[in-house]
Design an enzyme around this catalytic site. Structure first.
Site, PDB file in Angstrom:
ATOM      1  N   HIS A   1      86.470 -17.823  57.469  1.00 20.60           N
ATOM      2  CA  HIS A   1      85.543 -16.471  57.597  1.00 20.60           C
ATOM      3  C   HIS A   1      84.231 -16.822  57.950  1.00 20.60           C
ATOM      4  O   HIS A   1      83.473 -15.955  58.348  1.00 20.60           O
ATOM      5  CB  HIS A   1      85.766 -15.648  56.121  1.00 20.60           C
TER       6      HIS A   1
ATOM      7  N   ASP B   1      92.116 -19.601  55.011  1.00 21.67           N
ATOM      8  CA  ASP B   1      90.674 -19.443  54.898  1.00 21.67           C
ATOM      9  C   ASP B   1      90.234 -21.080  55.374  1.00 21.67           C
ATOM     10  O   ASP B   1      89.154 -21.486  54.492  1.00 21.67           O
ATOM     11  CB  ASP B   1      90.204 -19.031  53.613  1.00 21.67           C
TER      12      ASP B   1
ATOM     13  N   SER C   1      79.784 -20.631  51.406  1.00 19.55           N
ATOM     14  CA  SER C   1      81.068 -20.792  51.890  1.00 19.55           C
ATOM     15  C   SER C   1      81.365 -21.676  52.710  1.00 19.55           C
ATOM     16  O   SER C   1      80.472 -22.134  53.691  1.00 19.55           O
ATOM     17  CB  SER C   1      81.539 -19.381  52.643  1.00 19.55           C
TER      18      SER C   1
END
Length: 501
Positions: free
Chosen positions: A229, A262, A344
């Site tokens: 992402h 992910d 992230s």
């Protein structure tokens, strides 16, 4: 559950420094004490009006974490007594002799400041009277300290005025912080070794939108491991750059990405020589309570280091990036290390500096569950176990596309239903149990409720998917399920599905 990625605007708030604790306020002197707290003597002159007085030092209270701002109010110094009651000047020298031991101190001298009161023998005077004596003794100690300190201060001032030197009295520490050695096992030591191998990723899509995430050096060939992402918006026609902690920036391109896991792998264009990959740990050996260190760029603040512990293992997490209706599933490591948007894709390290996970998602108090949110950390962060991330990365580097293990059955995705129920039919009207697939071969049917995957309790469909994806195609597993109120088990060999559907 929200993932930590794009959008890093925000105001950083400086922490409020700790406030030292105030010293105890000296009590008033007992009745019968000569004015000013000094014995009357015709031969003792009053101290000069400008004589400096010594303050009783306050112990600094060192506390962890910021505290509310406070104003330190000092108790004003009390004069030695009214001018009319000062003893006349005489030939005696300054400073005056120390006062005699007062009778209320039991003849044992003034007690040490802050010393506990002696136990009162049985059968003696009332406790109230003894308590008064203790207060008076403390007050006497304060007055004696003030008198002696004032005398020493006067002598020091007089000596300083008559001397020829006016140099500084500051004292340098024997070692400055840059000379301190940070051991390898300390947070500072781990951070110093890891930071040069962590990059801040800037992803700009073709229409100019984008955000900031984190990644880390996976191998010496210039591969960078991060979250899908983080790079999804720029994967097709956008621009990706990776900036190291020394400020050097490199263009990067996507090698492969797995939306379901992910996980994404980038490669630096014109990668420099001497890249140092971060060592990979073993997430299976991680224990609840182990120390963790997270590195990333929360809200765009690159090279940020935070610490915490492993709060839980095998936490089922379904997270989305806010740009599609597809979720990622993981059996995550939960940590209370501060993780925010921008963290992230960054590494979650153990105390030795080995990567044990990829920071991927946080639980937010806003947003109502899965989806992109700009809320900050509330101590509930989730990382993809590095063992799973490594398997995915190797597959992406080798073929450019992910491979998912499957059981060959479609399950409902309601959360906390007491198991994963096999649906009546699959996507687009296909059978819920794939003919000749692993589940069909093992005898599973539509309506069966899978309650355990090997030894792990299955609470829902997302939990089952997260557990399946910690394995590889070809692994043999055991499923426990319920049918018509009866419990049964089935062994099967996991199949595979290539690419994101």
């Amino acid at each position: 559950m929200s993932t930590e990625n794009e959008g890093n605007e925000g105001n950083t708030v400086p922490s409020v420094p700790s406030v030292p604790s105030a010293p105890p306020v000296p009590a008033a002197a007992p009745e019968g004490t000569p004015p000013g707290g000094l014995p009357a003597s015709g031969a003792t002159p009053a101290p000069p009006a400008d004589t400096p007085t010594a303050q009783i030092p306050a112990d600094a209270a060192h506390r962890s974490g910021p505290e509310p701002s406070m104003t330190h109010h000092e108790q004003p110094q009390q004069p030695y007594g009214p001018p009319s009651q000062q003893p006349p000047a005489g030939p005696a020298s300054w400073p005056p002799p120390p006062p005699a031991v007062p009778s209320y101190a039991d003849g044992g001298g003034t007690p040490v400041w802050g010393a506990p009161a002696a136990a009162e023998p049985e059968g003696e005077g009332p406790r109230k009277r003894r308590a008064s004596g203790l207060i008076a003794a403390v007050a006497a100690a304060a007055l004696v300290a003030g008198g002696v300190g004032g005398a020493l201060g006067y002598w020091a001032a007089d000596s300083n005025d008559s001397g020829s030197s006016s140099g500084s009295t500051t004292v340098a520490a024997s070692n400055s912080p840059k000379d301190f050695k940070r051991d390898a096992g300390t947070v500072a030591g781990v951070a110093a070794n890891a930071l040069p191998s962590v990059v801040t990723i800037d992803a700009q899509s073709g229409d100019g939108e984008g955000g900031t995430g984190t990644g880390f050096v996976y191998d010496k060939e210039g591969h960078i491991l991060t979250n899908n992402h983080v790079v999804a918006s720029a994967a097709d026609d956008g621009q990706l750059t990776a900036t190291f902690s020394d400020g050097k920036k490199y263009d990067a391109e996507v090698v492969g990405r797995a939306q379901g896991y992910d996980v994404a792998v980038l490669k630096l264009k014109n990668a420099p020589d001497g890249l140092t990959p971060l060592p990979l740990g073993d997430s299976e050996k991680v224990a609840v309570g182990d120390s963790t260190i997270a590195i990333g760029a929360p809200f765009g603040l690159s090279n940020t280091v935070t610490t915490g512990i492993i709060s839980a293992k095998d936490r089922p997490v379904a997270s989305g990036d806010g740009s599609s209706n597809k979720n990622s599933y993981m059996s995550a490591l939960q940590t209370d290390a501060s993780i925010n948007p921008g963290n992230s894709g960054g590494p979650l390290l153990d105390a030795g500096g080995a990567v044990i996970g990829i920071n991927s998602a946080i639980q937010s108090t806003t947003g109502g569950g899965a989806g992109q949110s700009q809320a900050g950390s509330i101590g509930l962060g989730f990382a993809i176990p590095v063992n799973q991330a490594k398997n995915v990365a190797e597959q992406l580097i080798k073929t450019g596309q992910p491979v998912y293990p499957v059981i060959g059955a479609t399950v409902t995705m309601e959360e906390k239903t007491g198991g994963a129920t096999i649906s009546d039919q699959g996507a687009a009207g296909t059978p819920a149990v794939t003919p000749n697939g692993p589940a069909a071969t093992a005898g599973l049917k539509a309506g069966d409720v899978i309650t355990k995957f090997n030894d792990t309790v299955v609470e829902s469909g997302p939990t089952l998917i997260g557990e399946i994806w910690t394995h590889k195609p070809g692994d043999r597993v055991t499923l426990t399920y319920k049918r018509d109120g009866k419990t049964a088990t089935a062994e099967l060999v996991l199949g595979e599905r290539k690419g994101d559907s």
